[in-house]
Design an enzyme around this catalytic site. Structure first.
Site, PDB file in Angstrom:
ATOM      1  CG  ASP A  67     -55.321   4.427  -2.370  1.00  0.00           C
ATOM      2  OD1 ASP A  67     -55.551   3.377  -1.160  1.00  0.00           O
ATOM      3  OD2 ASP A  67     -56.342   5.021  -3.128  1.00  0.00           O
ATOM      4  CG  ASN A 136     -61.189  11.672 -10.503  1.00  0.00           C
ATOM      5  OD1 ASN A 136     -60.846  10.688 -10.997  1.00  0.00           O
ATOM      6  ND2 ASN A 136     -59.971  13.018 -10.223  1.00  0.00           N
ATOM      7  CG  HIS A 138     -58.835   8.683  -8.530  1.00  0.00           C
ATOM      8  ND1 HIS A 138     -59.516   9.765  -8.036  1.00  0.00           N
ATOM      9  CD2 HIS A 138     -59.526   7.679  -8.065  1.00  0.00           C
ATOM     10  CE1 HIS A 138     -60.513   9.515  -6.892  1.00  0.00           C
ATOM     11  NE2 HIS A 138     -60.124   8.121  -6.946  1.00  0.00           N
ATOM     12  CD  GLU A 143     -57.296  12.408  -7.788  1.00  0.00           C
ATOM     13  OE1 GLU A 143     -57.818  12.302  -8.524  1.00  0.00           O
ATOM     14  OE2 GLU A 143     -57.660  13.602  -6.652  1.00  0.00           O
TER      15      GLU A 143
HETATM   16  C1  GLP Z   1     -61.437   6.745  -3.356  1.00  0.00           C
HETATM   17  C2  GLP Z   1     -60.021   5.691  -3.145  1.00  0.00           C
HETATM   18  C3  GLP Z   1     -59.594   4.937  -4.773  1.00  0.00           C
HETATM   19  C4  GLP Z   1     -61.315   4.391  -5.057  1.00  0.00           C
HETATM   20  C5  GLP Z   1     -61.892   5.668  -5.114  1.00  0.00           C
HETATM   21  C6  GLP Z   1     -63.713   4.899  -5.844  1.00  0.00           C
HETATM   22  O1  GLP Z   1     -60.909   7.816  -3.874  1.00  0.00           O
HETATM   23  N1  GLP Z   1     -58.667   6.100  -3.430  1.00  0.00           N
HETATM   24  O2  GLP Z   1     -59.130   4.088  -5.093  1.00  0.00           O
HETATM   25  O3  GLP Z   1     -61.100   3.777  -6.446  1.00  0.00           O
HETATM   26  O4  GLP Z   1     -62.150   6.155  -4.001  1.00  0.00           O
HETATM   27  O5  GLP Z   1     -64.254   5.316  -4.642  1.00  0.00           O
HETATM   28  P1  GLP Z   1     -65.397   4.090  -5.074  1.00  0.00           P
HETATM   29  O6  GLP Z   1     -65.293   2.759  -5.411  1.00  0.00           O
HETATM   30  O7  GLP Z   1     -66.434   4.215  -3.394  1.00  0.00           O
HETATM   31  O8  GLP Z   1     -66.545   4.648  -6.106  1.00  0.00           O
END
Ligand code: GLP
Length: 244
Positions: A67, A136, A138, A143
């Site tokens: 992404d 959440n 995702h 989402e």
């Molecule tokens: C972002 C990214 C996701 C990731 C998520 C969780 O939203 N787009 O790909 O998995 O954060 O992040 P973290 O690993 O910092 O909890």
């Protein structure tokens, strides 16, 4: 679904790096689907250490990131391209022209998404997809919704995602409100999916996504249906699950 329970974040990072390096060893021109967020940083550090010890060769590897924030340039220090260069690509022998991230500067969303799907198809799909997990549920930036988006799509980030990600920005207003993300289709078509979850903040969603009902309101839950899905989670992330 296979679950690897680790003692802590360091152990999780070591094990994830072992699995990724196994993939690279088995197929030196693998297509790796890569993720951002704080969780994979330790894994990337371990991969860099393996490279420095001469244990892993990335020269033929292709990477496809999940992404990118819509509107951010690659040199913006909050862009996911910048993140990947800083946390991995700048430290290993990968050919940067073989590393792909959705084009955040492409204003035409339809074009940006179609081009990215064509690119993934063109490299033959993803061998191993690394994922983090949003609080959440995702994955990438897919989402919670009423259906699973199959293709690369442009998403409006939910308030919970904006809240979770604002720590990386100076002000909440600076957090982009939209992103391009690979869809659930490309993730489900990957030969192997490796999801990392660490810490108590992920415990409720780990329970819901991997021990609950499969539904698009919890996008990660679809991974229960994947033919080769590995969840690596530490004790804290599994603390509310039946494996606690
Ligand atoms: C972002 C990214 C996701 C990731 C998520 C969780 O939203 N787009 O790909 O998995 O954060 O992040 P973290 O690993 O910092 O909890």
């Amino acid at each position: 679904m296979r679950i690897i329970k680790t003692k802590d974040y360091n152990d999780l990072s070591l094990k994830a790096a072992e699995i990724i390096s196994g993939q690279v060893m088995l197929k030196n021109n693998s297509v790796l689907g890569l993720a951002t967020g704080s969780t994979p940083i330790g894994t990337y550090k371990e991969l860099i250490k393996k490279y420095e010890k001469g244990l892993i060769d990335f020269s033929e590897i292709i990477t496809v990131n999940l992404d990118e924030y819509r509107g951010l340039a690659p040199d913006n220090d909050q862009s996911y391209r910048y993140f990947m260069n800083k946390n991995l690509f700048d430290h290993i022998n990968i050919d940067k022209s073989n590393t792909y991230v959705p084009n955040g500067l492409e204003a035409n969303a339809e074009k940006a998404c179609m081009e990215y799907d064509a690119l993934i198809a063109g490299v033959g799909g993803i061998d191993l997809q690394l994922l983090g997990l949003g609080v959440n549920g995702h994955i990438g930036f897919n989402e919670p919704a009423d259906s699973f988006p199959l293709n690369t799509n442009c998403v409006k980030l939910t308030q919970s995602t904006i809240d979770a990600n604002k720590r990386f920005f100076e002000k909440e207003e600076d957090v982009p409100k939209e992103a391009y993300t690979v869809g659930i289709g490309a993730i489900m078509q990957a030969n192997t999916v490796l999801l990392l979850a660490s810490g108590k903040s992920k415990a409720p969603i780990v329970k819901e996504a991997f021990f609950g009902e499969i539904k698009p309101q919890v996008p990660a839950s679809i991974l229960q249906m994947h033919k080769n899905f590995i969840l690596i989670a530490d004790e804290d992330a599994l603390s509310q699950s039946p494996l606690a």
